[in-house]
Write an enzyme that holds these catalytic residues in place. Structure first.
Site, PDB file in Angstrom:
ATOM      1  N   GLY A 299     -10.167  -6.815   9.012  1.00  0.00           N
ATOM      2  CA  GLY A 299      -8.859  -6.034   9.726  1.00  0.00           C
ATOM      3  C   GLY A 299      -8.425  -6.645  10.866  1.00  0.00           C
ATOM      4  O   GLY A 299      -7.572  -7.289  10.904  1.00  0.00           O
ATOM      5  N   ARG A 300      -8.815  -6.124  12.015  1.00  0.00           N
ATOM      6  CA  ARG A 300      -8.180  -6.425  13.398  1.00  0.00           C
ATOM      7  C   ARG A 300      -8.173  -7.918  13.540  1.00  0.00           C
ATOM      8  O   ARG A 300      -7.370  -8.515  14.453  1.00  0.00           O
ATOM      9  CB  ARG A 300      -8.700  -5.436  14.310  1.00  0.00           C
TER      10      ARG A 300
ATOM     11  N   GLN B  26       0.929  -1.270  -0.053  1.00  0.00           N
ATOM     12  CA  GLN B  26       0.127  -0.086  -0.004  1.00  0.00           C
ATOM     13  C   GLN B  26       0.688   1.243   0.050  1.00  0.00           C
ATOM     14  O   GLN B  26       1.770   1.613   1.070  1.00  0.00           O
ATOM     15  CB  GLN B  26      -1.038  -0.189   1.230  1.00  0.00           C
TER      16      GLN B  26
ATOM     17  N   ARG C 197      -7.819   2.200  -2.940  1.00  0.00           N
ATOM     18  CA  ARG C 197      -8.647   2.058  -1.743  1.00  0.00           C
ATOM     19  C   ARG C 197      -9.108   3.598  -1.628  1.00  0.00           C
ATOM     20  O   ARG C 197      -8.460   4.526  -1.423  1.00  0.00           O
ATOM     21  CB  ARG C 197      -7.606   1.706  -0.496  1.00  0.00           C
TER      22      ARG C 197
ATOM     23  N   TYR D 277      -5.986  10.894   4.009  1.00  0.00           N
ATOM     24  CA  TYR D 277      -4.435  11.131   3.676  1.00  0.00           C
ATOM     25  C   TYR D 277      -4.472  12.087   2.317  1.00  0.00           C
ATOM     26  O   TYR D 277      -5.518  12.665   1.962  1.00  0.00           O
ATOM     27  CB  TYR D 277      -3.842   9.881   3.817  1.00  0.00           C
TER      28      TYR D 277
END
Length: 366
Positions: free
Chosen positions: A322-323, A100, A233, A186
């Site tokens: 994810g987590r 990424q 993404r 971002y």
């Protein structure tokens, strides 16, 4: 167990074993000095190679692109060599891994970027946003972000060139492709979202203009390494790191249509996943599916059943968990057999050593 999660799928030149994605998650364990991916990180990703696709943690494309302490880069020869350890380890386990590529823009502090002022689409400070710096302890020290300066045309051209080179560096490091991080507040998101962009040139104002930087970055990377190795993404409905769009359905449906013109290999939608977060509107999911014809990945509040349903309904092709991958290195196997999932330790998510990174065991049926 949902069989649909375990159907094979073609992603570019890769026949993936399942439709389970390990999405990018910042862990801040790169070696210092130099922000170099290391053996510990290689072991972490190799442990999770059962995923159909791994997208490695956000990796800054330049020294100015760094937002947090101890995150890895991919712009120096040492960093490329460091990431080669990870890609070799994942490939040895039969896995597929994308890098990424990340530029945080205004979501940083001068302490993390050599004392410079951050850059962004506009000279707008992200309100109520903190990042962590290396304050001389092993724990992250959180500080407020500062006001950035608006990027000039020369800055924009330079950053596009950095993204292009980072894509080439990722392939040199052995990655199977790259994911452009255009989400979560971002840099690229700071151009896309209306409330973070007050430019009056061709990069601001209309949706078409606000998507121009995204388009130019994607075009440069596709030219460098091929569309079959480029994913993107997006995070249409999050307000992470202070970016908000006034018309997210319209803006991000247009983004999906734009990315279809570039023929990227996948589109990865990050959904809001905090407690009581709103669901992504079904009308938006349908619109994105119609606008973009490649592999569509969703990540957010998914369990095996909800993820399988999204695939069965034709609204997603792959699902990111994810987590759960943090504390369950063998997550696909646990999902397949209905084994219980282990909980992660939040205190070890960012920074530190092997504890909370590589010491979570696989499940052993008694």
């Amino acid at each position: 167990m949902k069989d649909s999660l375990f159907q094979t799928i073609q992603l570019g030149e890769h026949a993936l074993n399942n439709r389970i994605v390990m999405p990018p998650m910042t862990r801040s364990r790169a070696s210092q000095p130099g922000n170099v991916a290391n053996d510990m990180m290689a072991q972490y990703y190799a442990q999770r190679a059962q995923a159909g696709l791994i997208v490695a943690e956000g990796t800054q494309i330049s020294a100015m692109g760094q937002g947090y302490a101890w995150t890895p880069g991919i712009y120096s020869a040492e960093q490329i060599a460091g990431w080669k350890k990870t890609t070799d380890a994942v490939h040895a386990k039969g896995g597929v891994i994308f890098a990424q590529l990340w530029h945080v823009g205004r979501v940083t502090h001068p302490e993390n970027i050599g004392g410079q002022q951050p850059i962004s689409s506009s000279a707008l400070k992200a309100e109520n946003v903190k990042v962590f710096i290396d304050d001389g302890t092993n724990a992250p020290g959180f500080v407020d972000v500062v006001e950035p300066r608006a990027m000039t045309k020369a800055d924009i051209e330079a950053v596009i060139a950095e993204y292009r080179q980072a894509a080439l560096n990722a392939i040199e490091a052995g990655f199977d492709g790259i994911e452009l991080h255009a989400a979560n507040g971002y840099l690229i998101n700071q151009f896309i979202d209306s409330e973070a962009n007050n430019r009056t040139d061709e990069y601001g104002g209309s949706i078409e203009n606000r998507l121009r930087f995204l388009s130019e970055v994607v075009a440069a990377m596709v030219d460098a390494i091929g569309a079959d190795k480029v994913g993107v993404r997006l995070a249409p409905f999050t307000s992470l790191n202070g970016t908000v769009d006034a018309t997210p359905v319209e803006t991000y449906t247009a983004a999906a249509a734009l990315l279809e013109t570039h023929k990227i290999v996948y589109l990865h939608i990050a959904e809001v996943d905090w407690d009581d977060a709103p669901e992504t509107p079904i009308e938006f999911r349908i619109a994105v599916r119609e606008a973009y014809k490649g592999v569509l990945i969703y990540a957010g509040k998914y369990d095996a059943e909800k993820g399988g349903d999204a695939i069965d309904d034709g609204l997603a092709d792959m699902i990111g968990f994810g987590r759960p991958f943090v504390s369950n290195p063998d997550l696909p196997n646990r999902i397949k057999h209905g084994y219980p999932l282990a909980a992660h330790d939040p205190a070890t998510l960012f920074g530190g050593d092997e504890k909370g990174l590589t010491d979570y065991p696989e499940y052993s049926p008694s």
